[in-house]
Each structure stands twice: as structure tokens, then as C-alpha cells.
Design a protein around this motif. Structure first.
Motif, PDB file in Angstrom:
ATOM      1  N   ILE A 105       0.841  -1.199   0.000  1.00  0.00           N
ATOM      2  CA  ILE A 105       0.000   0.000   0.000  1.00  0.00           C
ATOM      3  C   ILE A 105       0.877   1.251   0.000  1.00  0.00           C
ATOM      4  O   ILE A 105       1.938   1.284   0.624  1.00  0.00           O
ATOM      5  N   GLY A 106       0.429   2.259  -0.720  1.00  0.00           N
ATOM      6  CA  GLY A 106       1.169   3.518  -0.743  1.00  0.00           C
ATOM      7  C   GLY A 106       0.328   4.635  -1.313  1.00  0.00           C
ATOM      8  O   GLY A 106      -0.850   4.454  -1.649  1.00  0.00           O
ATOM      9  N   THR A 107       0.940   5.806  -1.444  1.00  0.00           N
ATOM     10  CA  THR A 107       0.244   6.934  -2.070  1.00  0.00           C
ATOM     11  C   THR A 107       0.140   6.686  -3.571  1.00  0.00           C
ATOM     12  O   THR A 107       0.910   5.909  -4.158  1.00  0.00           O
ATOM     13  N   ILE A 136       8.417   0.089   3.660  1.00  0.00           N
ATOM     14  CA  ILE A 136       8.180   0.186   5.109  1.00  0.00           C
ATOM     15  C   ILE A 136       7.667  -1.176   5.547  1.00  0.00           C
ATOM     16  O   ILE A 136       6.582  -1.609   5.129  1.00  0.00           O
ATOM     17  N   LEU A 137       8.455  -1.877   6.358  1.00  0.00           N
ATOM     18  CA  LEU A 137       8.138  -3.262   6.708  1.00  0.00           C
ATOM     19  C   LEU A 137       7.926  -3.414   8.208  1.00  0.00           C
ATOM     20  O   LEU A 137       8.510  -2.675   9.011  1.00  0.00           O
ATOM     21  N   ARG A 181       1.325   7.283   4.944  1.00  0.00           N
ATOM     22  CA  ARG A 181       0.520   8.460   4.614  1.00  0.00           C
ATOM     23  C   ARG A 181       1.400   9.645   4.210  1.00  0.00           C
ATOM     24  O   ARG A 181       1.013  10.459   3.369  1.00  0.00           O
ATOM     25  N   GLU A 182       2.571   9.743   4.832  1.00  0.00           N
ATOM     26  CA  GLU A 182       3.482  10.844   4.519  1.00  0.00           C
ATOM     27  C   GLU A 182       4.294  10.590   3.253  1.00  0.00           C
ATOM     28  O   GLU A 182       5.111  11.416   2.867  1.00  0.00           O
ATOM     29  N   GLY A 183       4.077   9.421   2.641  1.00  0.00           N
ATOM     30  CA  GLY A 183       4.782   9.118   1.398  1.00  0.00           C
ATOM     31  C   GLY A 183       6.210   8.668   1.581  1.00  0.00           C
ATOM     32  O   GLY A 183       7.017   8.752   0.655  1.00  0.00           O
ATOM     33  N   ALA A 184       6.543   8.154   2.763  1.00  0.00           N
ATOM     34  CA  ALA A 184       7.919   7.718   3.017  1.00  0.00           C
ATOM     35  C   ALA A 184       8.279   6.462   2.236  1.00  0.00           C
ATOM     36  O   ALA A 184       9.464   6.153   2.052  1.00  0.00           O
ATOM     37  N   GLY A 185       7.301   5.720   1.780  1.00  0.00           N
ATOM     38  CA  GLY A 185       7.564   4.499   1.030  1.00  0.00           C
ATOM     39  C   GLY A 185       6.289   3.701   0.879  1.00  0.00           C
ATOM     40  O   GLY A 185       5.194   4.158   1.238  1.00  0.00           O
ATOM     41  N   LEU A 186       6.417   2.498   0.321  1.00  0.00           N
ATOM     42  CA  LEU A 186       5.297   1.572   0.223  1.00  0.00           C
ATOM     43  C   LEU A 186       5.315   0.657   1.442  1.00  0.00           C
ATOM     44  O   LEU A 186       6.371   0.168   1.831  1.00  0.00           O
ATOM     45  N   ALA A 187       4.147   0.424   2.004  1.00  0.00           N
ATOM     46  CA  ALA A 187       4.062  -0.362   3.231  1.00  0.00           C
ATOM     47  C   ALA A 187       3.472  -1.735   2.957  1.00  0.00           C
ATOM     48  O   ALA A 187       2.532  -1.882   2.172  1.00  0.00           O
ATOM     49  N   VAL A 188       4.036  -2.742   3.623  1.00  0.00           N
ATOM     50  CA  VAL A 188       3.465  -4.084   3.629  1.00  0.00           C
ATOM     51  C   VAL A 188       2.634  -4.188   4.899  1.00  0.00           C
ATOM     52  O   VAL A 188       3.182  -4.229   6.016  1.00  0.00           O
ATOM     53  N   VAL A 189       1.314  -4.217   4.738  1.00  0.00           N
ATOM     54  CA  VAL A 189       0.457  -4.045   5.900  1.00  0.00           C
ATOM     55  C   VAL A 189      -0.940  -4.599   5.597  1.00  0.00           C
ATOM     56  O   VAL A 189      -1.376  -4.593   4.440  1.00  0.00           O
ATOM     57  N   PRO A 190      -1.658  -5.084   6.609  1.00  0.00           N
ATOM     58  CA  PRO A 190      -3.062  -5.451   6.388  1.00  0.00           C
ATOM     59  C   PRO A 190      -3.886  -4.205   6.065  1.00  0.00           C
ATOM     60  O   PRO A 190      -3.705  -3.159   6.697  1.00  0.00           O
ATOM     61  N   PRO A 191      -4.778  -4.273   5.117  1.00  0.00           N
ATOM     62  CA  PRO A 191      -5.553  -3.089   4.724  1.00  0.00           C
ATOM     63  C   PRO A 191      -6.336  -2.444   5.857  1.00  0.00           C
ATOM     64  O   PRO A 191      -6.584  -1.243   5.829  1.00  0.00           O
ATOM     65  N   ILE A 192      -6.730  -3.224   6.888  1.00  0.00           N
ATOM     66  CA  ILE A 192      -7.515  -2.638   7.965  1.00  0.00           C
ATOM     67  C   ILE A 192      -6.748  -1.539   8.692  1.00  0.00           C
ATOM     68  O   ILE A 192      -7.327  -0.612   9.246  1.00  0.00           O
TER      69      ILE A 192
END
Length: 345
Positions: free
Chosen positions: A215-217, A237-238, A277-288
Motif C-alpha cells: 500500500i502507498g500513495t 516500510i516493513l 501516509r506521509e509518502g515515506a515508502g510503500l508499506a506491507v500491511v493489512p488493509p484494515i
């Protein structure tokens, strides 16, 4: 004839002295019948003097401090606790070193004692025209890294009730499980199921299983860019290596022979949410974790990992007296009912 004994008698000797103050014309058999009557009547009613001592000890967790607060000796406090345990037919405390820990029955007794003394305070407030209310309490321990959205989803059925107070304590899993075992918590929320054995028979209620996404901007994701190119090009972002999903992410990157540029490894889902949210990178995260941002378009889902899922559990221990508020929460996730992430894509 009516005999009324006022106050609490701490031992049999005191009770004998009280009987001996009766008129001298009473013979020995009459005295014995009166003594037995006092003992029977005392056992039929809860002694609130005993309960007051228990209430103070339970909140202090220490006999010395409780005795100082009550301005009596430690032996007097111990005697009152023993008499209450005999009356209830349950052990209320267990000693571990210098600490007194509540048993399960002790926790139930403390909840009722809190309600009883709160009712007394409420009576005073009412007569003095100071409004007050009595509430039921649910004590929740939550893994510090757990999604706040998940926590809200778990207690959602209780949020609109005026008679409920929810206490949530965050911490490491080990600390929370110790508090659960000591009856300071009713349930622990986590995304890791603890090992179960005969000494600690944890019950892990599976509340939800969630997909894991990249997920990312919108600016970072771009358009029509392949998944592998995104992983190789964009900073990631892991979750930390202790996370239940990190091993799956690392294995996937290894299979694809991608050396990722990791900008942050974070053990707090709330911080991951802020960073992506700040655009620091793409995150691997549950959508919730970023549900609101996905719904309002601030963030977008670039890819859903097909073989990665995160399981959320409510961890309890077998209880003879389960908290009815906890039963209400768990019933909300009974088989056949929609998961808290239903409707999110």
C-alpha cells in the motif's frame, strides 16, 4: 428475648467474651444456644467488615500497606481475610513471594466489592445531589503493535452502552499474558497465538483473518507498473522481524531475487500508517490498518499478497466466572457472522 451483636468479632475468644456479658441468670446451656445462634446467623449473612478489609488488601496488593491504611495489625487483616474466605468457600488470594495475587474467585469478589462500595458512594452522591452512575468493566490487554482499527472493531458492540467502562492496556505479549494469568485482564488481543501447555492452557479465539497488501500513495504507485518493479524501485516500510507476516515477505523477496530498499522497520502499526501516509515508502500491511485512507483515496492498494494473511486472536484462559461483557464481544465474531473487515477491498 432478642440478642443483637453489633460490630465484627475477630475470633472465637472475642465472641465468648461478648456472650459472657449477658445477664448472670442465664445458665450454661442457654449461653451455648445463644453462642451457636450467633455463629449460624453470622454465617448466613455476608460480613461487610470482612469485605472492607478484603477490598483494601486487593487494591493494595500487600498486607503491610493494607494494615497501615486500615490502622490495624497485619494479623487482624489476615484474620478478616481468612474469615471471609471461609464464608465464601473460596480462596481469594495466592501468595507469590511478597506479593498477594487475586485468584479467579478473588477477582470476581473484588468486582462485586467495588460495586458494593461504589453503591455506597452513589447513595451519598445522590442524597447530596451529585449525580453518579455504576458501570461494568471489561479489562483488555492489547499487543502494543496491534492495529487500533482492529481493537475498535472488537469492542464496537459495547461502545454505545452507558453502563460499560472499557480499560485497554497496551504492552508486550509476555507481560499481558502474565496479567491475564493473574486475573488483572479479561482478554488479550494479539496477532500471535501463544504456545499452549498444561501449565498455561491459553485459549486463542480466532477473531479475524486479514489479507496483507502493498500500500502507498497514488504518486508512489504510479500507473501500470508491475509488482516486482515496485518492490525493486520504491522504498519499503516493513514490520519488524518479530511480526507474524515478516517471514512471508522476506521469503517472497528472496524467491524473486529482489534486494529491497528498506526505509523503515516498524513494530507499531500506527507508525506504519503515519509513514505511508506521509509518502515515506510503500508499506506491507493489512488493509484494515489504513482502512480510512483507502476509503477516502489518500492511499491505494498496489498489490495483495496471495499467500500472506494475518490472524487476529482474542486470548483467554478457562474461567469459572467469565466476564459477561467479554462473552458479548466474542459472540460478535461467532462462526457465520461477518468479519470486521467485511466490505473492505
Amino acid at each position: 428475648m432478642m440478642v443483637r451483636v453489633m460490630g465484627s468479632l475477630s475470633n472465637d475468644a472475642d465472641q465468648s467474651r461478648a456472650v459472657c456479658k449477658l445477664p448472670s441468670q442465664l445458665n450454661e446451656n442457654t449461653l451455648l444456644l445463644i453462642y451457636r445462634s450467633i455463629k449460624v446467623n453470622d454465617m448466613n449473612d455476608l460480613n461487610f467488615h470482612h469485605l472492607r478489609y478484603f477490598h483494601v488488601v486487593a487494591h493494595e496488593g500487600n498486607l503491610t500497606r493494607a494494615a497501615e491504611r486500615l490502622n490495624v495489625s497485619q494479623s487482624a487483616v489476615s484474620t478478616q481475610i481468612r474469615l471471609l474466605e471461609e464464608r465464601l468457600g473460596q480462596r481469594l488470594f495466592e501468595r507469590r513471594g511478597k506479593r498477594l495475587l487475586l485468584t479467579e474467585a478473588g477477582r470476581i469478589a473484588l468486582d462485586h466489592a467495588d460495586a458494593i462500595f461504589a453503591a455506597g458512594e452513589e447513595l451519598v452522591n445522590t442524597l447530596r445531589e451529585r449525580p453518579s452512575s455504576r458501570v461494568q468493566v471489561l479489562r483488555i490487554g492489547s499487543l502494543a503493535t496491534l492495529s487500533r482499527n482492529f481493537q475498535i472493531g472488537f469492542v464496537r458492540r459495547l461502545l454505545e452502552r452507558d453502563d460499560v467502562e472499557i480499560v485497554i492496556r497496551s504492552g508486550a505479549l509476555g507481560d499481558l499474558l502474565r496479567q491475564l494469568e493473574a486475573h488483572r485482564l479479561d482478554v488479550v488481543l494479539a496477532n500471535i497465538a501463544p504456545p499452549r501447555d498444561t501449565a498455561t492452557p491459553w485459549i486463542s479465539h480466532v477473531i479475524d483473518e486479514q489479507p496483507v497488501s502493498l500500500i502507498g500513495t497514488v504518486d508512489r504507485i504510479g500507473e501500470n507498473i508491475g509488482f516486482e518493479l515496485l518492490l525493486a524501485r520504491e522504498p519499503l516500510i516493513l514490520p519488524t522481524v518479530e511480526s507474524s507476516i515478516r517471514s512471508g515477505v522476506d521469503a517472497l523477496l528472496e524467491r524473486l531475487r529482489i534486494r529491497p530498499r528498506i526505509v523503515a522497520e516498524v513494530d507499531d502499526m500506527a507508525m506504519i500508517r503515519l509513514l505511508v501516509r506521509e509518502g515515506a515508502g510503500l508499506a506491507v500491511v493489512p488493509p484494515i490498518v489504513v482502512r480510512d485512507e483507502l476509503l477516502n483515496g489518500r492511499l491505494a492498494e498496489a498489490y495483495r499478497f496471495p499467500d500472506l494473511r494475518e490472524t487476529f486472536c482474542a486470548i483467554t484462559l478457562p474461567r469459572r466466572f467469565p466476564n459477561p461483557l467479554l462473552v458479548t464481544c466474542l459472540d460478535g465474531f461467532a462462526p457465520g457472522k461477518p468479519a470486521m473487515t467485511a466490505g473492505m477491498r
